[in-house]
Design an enzyme around this catalytic site. Structure first.
Site, mmCIF file in Angstrom:
data_model
loop_
_atom_site.group_PDB
_atom_site.id
_atom_site.type_symbol
_atom_site.label_atom_id
_atom_site.label_comp_id
_atom_site.label_asym_id
_atom_site.label_seq_id
_atom_site.Cartn_x
_atom_site.Cartn_y
_atom_site.Cartn_z
ATOM 1 N N ARG A 223 0.542 -1.283 -0.039
ATOM 2 C CA ARG A 223 0.143 0.003 0.112
ATOM 3 C C ARG A 223 0.847 1.305 0.169
ATOM 4 O O ARG A 223 0.243 2.286 -0.245
ATOM 5 C CB ARG A 223 -1.010 -0.036 1.203
ATOM 6 C CG ARG A 223 -2.097 -0.778 1.084
ATOM 7 C CD ARG A 223 -2.809 -1.174 2.368
ATOM 8 N NE ARG A 223 -1.962 -1.951 3.086
ATOM 9 C CZ ARG A 223 -2.582 -2.423 4.508
ATOM 10 N NH1 ARG A 223 -3.402 -2.049 4.849
ATOM 11 N NH2 ARG A 223 -1.485 -2.963 5.289
ATOM 12 N N ARG B 162 -5.218 -2.490 -6.774
ATOM 13 C CA ARG B 162 -6.057 -3.058 -5.966
ATOM 14 C C ARG B 162 -7.286 -2.460 -6.033
ATOM 15 O O ARG B 162 -8.499 -3.361 -5.858
ATOM 16 C CB ARG B 162 -5.539 -2.656 -4.495
ATOM 17 C CG ARG B 162 -6.259 -3.311 -3.533
ATOM 18 C CD ARG B 162 -5.595 -2.743 -2.038
ATOM 19 N NE ARG B 162 -6.012 -3.386 -0.683
ATOM 20 C CZ ARG B 162 -6.933 -2.446 -0.077
ATOM 21 N NH1 ARG B 162 -7.321 -1.472 -0.504
ATOM 22 N NH2 ARG B 162 -7.194 -3.032 1.100
ATOM 23 N N TYR C 224 -3.257 -17.766 13.572
ATOM 24 C CA TYR C 224 -4.582 -17.212 13.047
ATOM 25 C C TYR C 224 -5.781 -18.186 13.122
ATOM 26 O O TYR C 224 -6.846 -17.863 13.235
ATOM 27 C CB TYR C 224 -4.140 -16.611 11.752
ATOM 28 C CG TYR C 224 -3.200 -15.281 11.633
ATOM 29 C CD1 TYR C 224 -3.732 -14.158 11.970
ATOM 30 C CD2 TYR C 224 -1.828 -15.660 11.549
ATOM 31 C CE1 TYR C 224 -3.032 -13.184 11.814
ATOM 32 C CE2 TYR C 224 -1.008 -14.535 11.519
ATOM 33 C CZ TYR C 224 -1.631 -13.266 11.595
ATOM 34 O OH TYR C 224 -0.747 -12.067 11.830
HETATM 35 O O1 CP3 Z 1 6.172 -9.492 0.510
HETATM 36 C C1 CP3 Z 1 5.641 -8.977 -0.372
HETATM 37 O O2 CP3 Z 1 5.466 -7.987 -0.883
HETATM 38 C C2 CP3 Z 1 4.770 -10.451 -0.656
HETATM 39 C C3 CP3 Z 1 3.267 -10.159 -0.222
HETATM 40 C C4 CP3 Z 1 2.897 -10.733 1.323
HETATM 41 C C5 CP3 Z 1 1.502 -10.288 1.800
HETATM 42 N N1 CP3 Z 1 1.612 -10.829 2.996
HETATM 43 C C6 CP3 Z 1 0.590 -9.232 1.057
HETATM 44 C C7 CP3 Z 1 -0.347 -8.631 1.960
HETATM 45 C C8 CP3 Z 1 3.200 -11.490 2.146
HETATM 46 C C9 CP3 Z 1 4.918 -12.234 2.180
HETATM 47 C C10 CP3 Z 1 2.677 -11.531 3.436
HETATM 48 C C11 CP3 Z 1 2.947 -12.413 4.584
HETATM 49 C C12 CP3 Z 1 1.914 -12.159 5.587
HETATM 50 N N2 CP3 Z 1 0.718 -12.101 5.646
HETATM 51 C C13 CP3 Z 1 2.531 -12.321 6.889
HETATM 52 C C14 CP3 Z 1 3.900 -12.738 7.377
HETATM 53 C C15 CP3 Z 1 4.786 -11.589 7.384
HETATM 54 C C16 CP3 Z 1 4.625 -10.676 8.447
HETATM 55 O O3 CP3 Z 1 4.031 -9.439 7.880
HETATM 56 O O4 CP3 Z 1 4.680 -10.909 9.473
HETATM 57 C C17 CP3 Z 1 1.340 -12.220 7.811
HETATM 58 C C18 CP3 Z 1 1.382 -12.229 9.321
HETATM 59 C C19 CP3 Z 1 0.259 -11.970 6.902
HETATM 60 C C20 CP3 Z 1 -1.338 -11.800 7.409
HETATM 61 C C21 CP3 Z 1 -1.815 -10.825 6.880
HETATM 62 N N3 CP3 Z 1 -2.058 -10.217 5.577
HETATM 63 C C22 CP3 Z 1 -2.228 -9.641 7.875
HETATM 64 C C23 CP3 Z 1 -1.985 -9.480 9.268
HETATM 65 C C24 CP3 Z 1 -2.455 -8.526 7.113
HETATM 66 C C25 CP3 Z 1 -3.211 -7.164 7.362
HETATM 67 C C26 CP3 Z 1 -2.352 -6.491 7.900
HETATM 68 C C27 CP3 Z 1 -1.908 -5.275 6.898
HETATM 69 O O5 CP3 Z 1 -0.758 -5.059 6.919
HETATM 70 O O6 CP3 Z 1 -2.868 -4.678 6.371
HETATM 71 C C28 CP3 Z 1 -2.386 -9.081 5.824
HETATM 72 C C29 CP3 Z 1 -3.047 -8.323 4.482
HETATM 73 C C30 CP3 Z 1 -1.860 -8.248 3.376
HETATM 74 N N4 CP3 Z 1 -1.211 -9.050 2.966
HETATM 75 C C31 CP3 Z 1 -1.547 -6.768 2.845
HETATM 76 C C32 CP3 Z 1 -0.542 -6.961 1.736
HETATM 77 C C33 CP3 Z 1 0.041 -6.156 0.855
HETATM 78 C C34 CP3 Z 1 -2.236 -5.682 2.740
HETATM 79 C C35 CP3 Z 1 -3.621 -5.623 2.435
HETATM 80 C C36 CP3 Z 1 -4.420 -4.477 1.599
HETATM 81 O O7 CP3 Z 1 -3.614 -4.495 0.419
HETATM 82 O O8 CP3 Z 1 -5.378 -4.053 1.964
#
Ligand code: CP3
Length: 362
Positions: free
Chosen positions: A31, A40, A157
């Site tokens: 983002r 998105r 989770y």
């Molecule tokens: O690294 C990269 O660019 C690859 C994409 C990637 C995403 N999530 C995209 C994402 C990767 C590697 C992840 C891993 C992920 N997802 C983890 C492990 C890494 C870490 O951050 O500890 C975890 C715990 C998640 C679970 C998750 N996904 C959460 C808790 C959230 C919401 C929190 C947030 O940052 O918004 C997501 C959503 C998410 N995954 C987004 C992205 C780009 C944001 C969502 C959006 O665009 O609205």
């Protein structure tokens, strides 16, 4: 086979000599980039983006078109695996992830199965499509990293049903009914190994296990409930594909106290957060693994000169690298890039890491 124009990342992960320290950023497609937000919006939602291979390919390449990063990482999420197990994933606007059917009872756990990989076909299709899109003038620009959550972090989770400050439900199950927790972790380990192997078969050239919540565990519990199951995943992974070794990176956020045990997990590299001194970590792990990390993501809120200074200090903390000798350092943040990062600040980071790391090899 298409050659890789810049394979610095793979060489650093395997502790082979490199001319400079490669870098990529956890959550590099996200983002903080206006072009990500535009795609998105077209996709309608985060899951709409992640589940459509065309969109996933587009956003995976966006940070590479802006910055001289040394790797692409598949655009997806760790929670796709429990979603494919039938837990019902959703992301409410402005909130974190939620599962409609979290694992709370003995019957929930008894009914849990590793997913049919067909339900994750969109991920493997995205991997194959990204590989093709990375080819320019007959060679692949940079390697593609695949990933999964660790069995423990997925269990957090799956049991809690959402993110949490204290993981009360997950830890209650772990301490009150360790038998149930072990069963969840066993199924997750099978699922994650099959999922990562399918990503490798589709074209992922390195894989990373995100153990984001391993650091929430007590000493003892970490080894039993997180590391043992990450090791079980790693043991089952295909380590060679397309004639190349496929490096495995294990990242436990808050895993600093356990680096010595993690270095014997079978991983080729360990991700470390910003609480760790890289030089001290290097001395601990010796020649067993490479290290990946570990700039505090908040540094990117400061002006470019401060960013360059902090990046140089992370590189210097790793210590000297004799020319032509293995270094085994991949530069990264200690956790994902913040959505509030000014995009132009990332230019300062990339430039500083590449320039300063070359001077360290002279
Ligand atoms: O690294 C990269 O660019 C690859 C994409 C990637 C995403 N999530 C995209 C994402 C990767 C590697 C992840 C891993 C992920 N997802 C983890 C492990 C890494 C870490 O951050 O500890 C975890 C715990 C998640 C679970 C998750 N996904 C959460 C808790 C959230 C919401 C929190 C947030 O940052 O918004 C997501 C959503 C998410 N995954 C987004 C992205 C780009 C944001 C969502 C959006 O665009 O609205």
């Amino acid at each position: 086979m298409t050659p890789i124009a810049n394979d610095t990342l793979l060489r650093a992960l395997l502790r082979e000599p490199t001319d400079y320290t490669p870098l990529w950023l956890m959550r590099q497609a996200g983002r903080y980039l206006p072009e990500y937000n535009a795609t998105r919006a077209r996709a309608g939602s985060f899951l709409g983006l992640a589940q459509n291979p065309d969109y996933a390919t587009e956003v995976t390449l966006q940070p590479l078109d802006r910055y001289a990063l040394d790797a692409a990482i598949l655009f997806s999420d760790i929670l796709t695996v429990p979603d494919a197990m039938g837990l019902g994933l959703s992301f409410a606007a402005g909130e974190g992830p939620r599962f409609a059917r979290p694992l709370r009872t003995e019957a929930d756990v008894a009914a849990l199965r590793a997913p049919d990989l067909d339900r994750l076909r969109y991920v493997f299709d995205a991997v194959a499509q990204i590989r093709r899109a990375l080819v320019r003038d007959g060679s692949q620009r940079v390697p593609l990293i695949g990933f999964s959550g660790s069995p423990w972090t997925l269990a957090c989770y799956m049991i809690e049903g959402s993110g949490s400050d204290d993981w009360r439900q997950a830890k209650t199950m772990m301490y009150a009914r360790p038998d149930l927790m072990h069963r969840v972790l066993e199924i997750n380990a099978q699922a994650v190994a099959a999922y990562l192997n399918a990503q490798v078969a589709a074209g992922a050239q390195a894989v990373m296990l995100f153990d984001s919540w391993g650091g929430a565990l007590a000493d003892g519990a970490f080894q039993t409930f997180s590391l043992a199951y990450s090791r079980r995943v790693i043991e089952q992974l295909v380590r060679e594909h397309e004639g190349r070794r496929v490096p495995v990176i294990l990242f436990t956020k808050g895993g600093g106290p356990w680096l010595d045990a993690m270095a014997d997990s079978g991983a080729d590299a360990l991700g470390v957060d910003w609480t760790v001194n890289l030089g001290a970590a290097r001395a601990r792990v010796g020649d067993r693994v490479a290290l990946q990390g570990n700039l505090d993501p908040s540094v990117l809120f400061a002006p470019p000169e401060r960013i360059a200074e902090q990046a140089r200090s992370v590189l210097d903390s790793f210590g000297p690298i004799a020319p032509g000798q293995a270094a085994g350092h991949v530069f990264n943040l200690g956790h994902g890039i913040s959505q509030f990062t000014p995009p132009e600040h990332v230019d300062a980071l990339v430039e500083a890491v590449h320039a300063h790391s070359r001077t360290l090899r002279r």
